[in-house]
Design an enzyme around this catalytic site. Structure first.
Site, PDB file in Angstrom:
ATOM      1  N   GLY A  38      26.848  -4.470  22.778  1.00 29.10           N
ATOM      2  CA  GLY A  38      26.000  -5.138  23.761  1.00 29.10           C
ATOM      3  C   GLY A  38      24.914  -4.180  24.179  1.00 29.10           C
ATOM      4  O   GLY A  38      25.166  -2.994  24.414  1.00 29.10           O
ATOM      5  N   ASN A  42      25.550  -0.367  25.576  1.00 29.75           N
ATOM      6  CA  ASN A  42      25.007   0.746  24.789  1.00 29.75           C
ATOM      7  C   ASN A  42      24.045   1.595  25.616  1.00 29.75           C
ATOM      8  O   ASN A  42      24.080   2.827  25.584  1.00 29.75           O
ATOM      9  CB  ASN A  42      24.268   0.225  23.550  1.00 29.75           C
ATOM     10  CG  ASN A  42      25.178  -0.481  22.572  1.00 29.75           C
ATOM     11  OD1 ASN A  42      26.387  -0.285  22.582  1.00 29.75           O
ATOM     12  ND2 ASN A  42      24.592  -1.307  21.719  1.00 29.75           N
ATOM     13  N   GLU A 136      19.914 -10.178  27.268  1.00 30.05           N
ATOM     14  CA  GLU A 136      21.188 -10.673  26.734  1.00 30.05           C
ATOM     15  C   GLU A 136      22.101 -11.230  27.828  1.00 30.05           C
ATOM     16  O   GLU A 136      23.275 -11.463  27.589  1.00 30.05           O
ATOM     17  CB  GLU A 136      21.923  -9.564  25.966  1.00 30.05           C
ATOM     18  CG  GLU A 136      21.289  -9.240  24.623  1.00 30.05           C
ATOM     19  CD  GLU A 136      22.099  -8.236  23.810  1.00 30.05           C
ATOM     20  OE1 GLU A 136      21.804  -8.093  22.625  1.00 30.05           O
ATOM     21  OE2 GLU A 136      23.020  -7.592  24.364  1.00 30.05           O
ATOM     22  N   ASN A 179       9.805  -3.431  20.248  1.00 29.47           N
ATOM     23  CA  ASN A 179       9.486  -2.978  18.903  1.00 29.47           C
ATOM     24  C   ASN A 179       8.355  -3.848  18.359  1.00 29.47           C
ATOM     25  O   ASN A 179       7.856  -4.753  19.056  1.00 29.47           O
ATOM     26  CB  ASN A 179      10.728  -3.000  17.994  1.00 29.47           C
ATOM     27  CG  ASN A 179      11.329  -4.382  17.819  1.00 29.47           C
ATOM     28  OD1 ASN A 179      10.642  -5.403  17.932  1.00 29.47           O
ATOM     29  ND2 ASN A 179      12.623  -4.435  17.538  1.00 29.47           N
ATOM     30  N   THR A 211       8.172   0.882  19.996  1.00 28.07           N
ATOM     31  CA  THR A 211       8.906   1.618  18.965  1.00 28.07           C
ATOM     32  C   THR A 211       8.532   1.059  17.591  1.00 28.07           C
ATOM     33  O   THR A 211       8.468  -0.160  17.402  1.00 28.07           O
ATOM     34  CB  THR A 211      10.425   1.538  19.185  1.00 28.07           C
ATOM     35  OG1 THR A 211      10.837   0.170  19.238  1.00 28.07           O
ATOM     36  CG2 THR A 211      10.808   2.221  20.498  1.00 28.07           C
ATOM     37  N   ASP A 237      23.410   3.152   9.942  1.00 27.27           N
ATOM     38  CA  ASP A 237      23.536   1.922  10.728  1.00 27.27           C
ATOM     39  C   ASP A 237      22.524   1.979  11.871  1.00 27.27           C
ATOM     40  O   ASP A 237      22.591   2.863  12.725  1.00 27.27           O
ATOM     41  CB  ASP A 237      24.969   1.809  11.269  1.00 27.27           C
ATOM     42  CG  ASP A 237      25.229   0.506  12.016  1.00 27.27           C
ATOM     43  OD1 ASP A 237      24.270  -0.227  12.302  1.00 27.27           O
ATOM     44  OD2 ASP A 237      26.399   0.229  12.323  1.00 27.27           O
ATOM     45  N   ASP A 243      18.745   1.020  21.573  1.00 31.61           N
ATOM     46  CA  ASP A 243      19.460   1.218  22.840  1.00 31.61           C
ATOM     47  C   ASP A 243      19.597   2.697  23.184  1.00 31.61           C
ATOM     48  O   ASP A 243      19.487   3.093  24.345  1.00 31.61           O
ATOM     49  CB  ASP A 243      20.850   0.576  22.773  1.00 31.61           C
ATOM     50  CG  ASP A 243      20.776  -0.927  22.562  1.00 31.61           C
ATOM     51  OD1 ASP A 243      19.780  -1.533  22.986  1.00 31.61           O
ATOM     52  OD2 ASP A 243      21.720  -1.487  21.974  1.00 31.61           O
ATOM     53  N   SER A 282      28.164   5.495  18.226  1.00 35.34           N
ATOM     54  CA  SER A 282      27.215   6.329  17.474  1.00 35.34           C
ATOM     55  C   SER A 282      26.279   7.131  18.384  1.00 35.34           C
ATOM     56  O   SER A 282      25.535   7.995  17.913  1.00 35.34           O
ATOM     57  CB  SER A 282      26.371   5.452  16.544  1.00 35.34           C
ATOM     58  OG  SER A 282      25.405   4.703  17.279  1.00 35.34           O
TER      59      SER A 282
END
Length: 301
Positions: A38, A42, A136, A179, A211, A237, A243, A282
């Protein structure tokens, strides 16, 4: 001064595939993994791992207790994470051999944030605090209005873009994070300089952070334009790249870094995130980013 992130809490179900499934096609996945995710979760974890204090607000279902636990373990204040009777929001994520991702979101409990809950949460914050938002969860427009009325600085990560967001009044947004695809959706422009120019024409007090993937990122307001190149990384990935960038950026701003430093730190952290599997798992800690930056500057000099 602190950060309140009113954001999504998702369960990510990740399928490794040779290619994204096409219409009418059935394919087998090479692997399956389940991760916490989410954009809200994140970003809160990224903010905390970057060294800033952050409080998370949002709603999980009975199946989402491990998401709240992960936030706690990551140093996030979870007093405003509540549980509903709905299922937790979740995402079905295809990850291709090239490391690109394709995502289907199910809203679930992320769309159970009513105005009374929002009022209750924001009553504990004031104009010295930063409100972090994504698209979201429900009642985003109400959150934007409340943050603006309270004089809070607002960071909006305009993702995912939908018709609802395109019609919102963003005059209270201090930092808009988009982005190229999201910038095109909002403005109809496909060149970075035109995306930023159109946004600033409409919202002159805004700071736009655009970005550009492997082409880096651009920060622009009415006075300044700063370009930050992308850090080299072996892509595994890309799920949490944006985020991680967002979280590290706003944490750097809060802790007094210059805009140039904030962009460099955020870009470095995002590059580290794409070299690892998963979303929240990550995201690097600040000490890792600091070491990579030191090594990078030594190589350059």
């Amino acid at each position: 001064m602190g950060i309140i992130n009113f954001g999504s809490l998702n369960i990510d179900r990740v399928y490794k595939v040779s290619h994204f499934v096409r219409p009418g096609e059935t394919i087998s996945s090479e692997s399956y993994k389940c991760f916490p995710g989410g954009k809200g979760l994140n970003q809160s974890i990224a903010i905390s791992r970057a060294g800033a204090k952050v409080t998370h607000a949002g709603t999980i279902g009975a199946d989402g207790g491990f998401l709240k636990e992960l936030l706690k373990q990551s140093g996030v204040d979870t007093r405003y994470v509540r549980e509903s009777e709905n299922v937790t929001g979740h995402a079905l994520i295809q990850v291709s051999e090239e490391g690109e991702n394709c995502i289907i979101l199910y809203k679930g409990s992320n769309y159970e944030n009513d105005v009374n809950f929002i009022d209750y949460v924001l009553a504990g914050f004031n104009s010295e605090d930063i409100l972090v938002l994504q698209n979201e969860i429900n009642n985003l427009e109400y959150l934007l209005q409340c943050g603006k009325q309270k004089g809070m600085r607002i960071l909006l990560n305009a993702s995912p873009v939908d018709e609802r967001l395109k019609n919102m009044d963003l005059t209270g947004v201090t930092w808009l994070m988009v982005n190229e695809t999201e910038g095109l959706e909002i403005t109809g422009e496909n060149k970075p300089e035109r995306i930023a120019a159109q946004l600033l024409d409409k919202y002159p007090a805004m700071n736009v952070i655009l970005t550009l993937g492997t082409d880096g990122c651009v920060y622009q307001n009415k006075e300044n334009r700063i370009y930050q190149s992308c850090f080299p990384a072996e892509t595994v990935d890309t799920t949490a790249a944006g985020d991680t960038f967002t979280g590290y950026f706003i944490a750097s701003v809060l802790t007094g870094k210059s805009m140039e430093e904030a962009l460099e730190i955020a870009s470095c952290a995002a590059a580290m995130a794409v070299s690892r599997e998963g979303a929240a798992v990550s995201i690097p800690i600040y000490a890792e980013v600091e070491k990579k930056l030191m090594d990078w500057h030594e190589i350059k000099h």
